[in-house]
Design an enzyme around this catalytic site. Structure first.
Site, short mmCIF file in Angstrom:
data_model
loop_
_atom_site.label_atom_id
_atom_site.label_comp_id
_atom_site.label_asym_id
_atom_site.label_seq_id
_atom_site.Cartn_x
_atom_site.Cartn_y
_atom_site.Cartn_z
N LEU A 50 -60.79 -44.83 -6.44
CA LEU A 50 -62.20 -45.19 -6.51
C LEU A 50 -62.94 -43.96 -6.96
O LEU A 50 -62.63 -42.85 -6.52
CB LEU A 50 -62.74 -45.65 -5.14
N ASP A 51 -63.94 -44.13 -7.81
CA ASP A 51 -64.78 -42.99 -8.18
C ASP A 51 -65.38 -42.38 -6.92
O ASP A 51 -65.63 -43.08 -5.93
CB ASP A 51 -65.90 -43.42 -9.12
N ARG A 52 -65.65 -41.11 -6.98
CA ARG A 52 -66.21 -40.40 -5.83
C ARG A 52 -67.47 -41.09 -5.29
O ARG A 52 -67.65 -41.20 -4.07
CB ARG A 52 -66.55 -38.96 -6.24
#
Length: 322
Positions: free
Chosen positions: A153-155
């Protein structure tokens, strides 16, 4: 040094000069450097790569390169002095990350941990962050030496993230599903987007191409499909969407929604600056993209269904009158 030192799921033998690890079926298919880094935590990664380049680390008596996939009954040999069992070096895991992630597990079984990741936390260590989800959970759960991320997941994206407890679950099954059978997994997200989403747009087919600093819609890119259902209207200013990934390209949801003229709130790369400023003025910080539901078929024919509710910060923003 003599005798046999037992690791979980791998037999380790040593003599006075060489250290031998015999691979069992649980670890077959793993990249050699990932396996060794999980097993020999006192040996720096750079040293492992140097040993491979120099031929001092061998598999079945032969020199191998980084990326070699292990097979059952492979015998890895390397200098015993370097590979001697010892205490793993302490990771620089900030206490605030431990506090933020300690109570985020929403599902656990013999194969996986599923957490509800808060926005703003990276999934792994990087140049801009001393630690991420995987480093924190390896510290919290030392009894799970093979714990690995199964996806990313993106940050700035919050929500459901799956960690595999065993290499077989990670490599032989979940990675196969994500690589070759994406249509068998349901991945649902909530997205708060700018504007009044147009009726009739239920599926976005737009190939995506990676460039140096962003992803763009391009006919020469990879196939990408996103399904969209309106979940809630927020006046004329915004819409909450239920977004389902059919494919899983980098930044897919963010770019697909932006391509329709409705970027995600708080998206500082693909979003509308004016809309983002209003969101921030009302106390809404960060990207408003949340992985809310996963449906994963299991090897035994059952389905793993996990859900994560809308985050509190979303509700607070809506209450503030967006």
């Amino acid at each position: 040094m003599s005798g046999v030192f037992q690791h979980p799921s791998a037999e380790v033998r040593s003599d006075s000069q060489m250290y031998t690890i015999v691979i069992d079926g649980e670890h077959a298919g793993r990249r050699i450097e990932k396996f060794l880094r999980s097993r020999l935590k006192t040996v720096p990664a750079g040293e492992l790569f140097r040993l491979m380049r120099k031929g001092h680390l061998r598999v079945n008596g032969k020199k191998v390169q980084e990326g070699y996939r292990l097979a059952e009954n492979d015998k890895i040999t390397l200098p015993a002095l370097l590979a001697a069992p010892g205490q793993a070096p302490e990771h620089d895991v900030p206490e605030y990350l431990v506090r933020q992630l300690r109570n985020t597990v929403v599902h656990e079984d013999q194969d996986v941990l599923v957490i509800d990741k808060p926005a703003g936390i990276a999934v792994h260590q990087g140049t801009d962050n001393p630690a991420g989800v995987i480093e924190v959970f390896r510290q919290l759960r030392p009894e799970l030496p093979d714990l690995e991320l199964t996806h990313r997941l993106d940050r700035d994206t919050s929500g459901l993230l799956v960690l595999a407890k065993t290499p077989s679950m990670l490599l032989r099954y979940l990675h196969e599903l994500l690589r070759d059978r994406e249509d068998e997994i349901e991945r649902h997200y909530l997205a708060l987007v700018a504007g009044h989403w147009k009726q009739g747009i239920e599926s976005i087919h737009a190939p995506l191409l990676r460039r140096a600093d962003k992803v763009v819609v391009d006919p020469h890119g990879q196939r990408a499909e996103t399904r969209v259902v309106v979940r809630q209207r927020v006046g004329q200013r915004a819409t909450i969407l239920d977004v389902q990934l059919t494919t899983g390209r980098k930044h897919q949801i963010r770019v697909h929604l932006q391509s329709q003229g409705h970027p995600i709130a708080g998206d500082d790369r693909y979003g509308f600056a004016k809309f983002n400023r209003r969101v921030e003025q009302l106390g809404g910080r960060g990207l408003f993209l949340h992985a809310t539901k996963l449906v994963i078929p299991k090897p035994d024919g059952q389905e793993l269904v996990v859900e994560a509710p809308m985050p509190l910060r979303w509700k607070q923003l809506l209450k503030a009158g967006l």
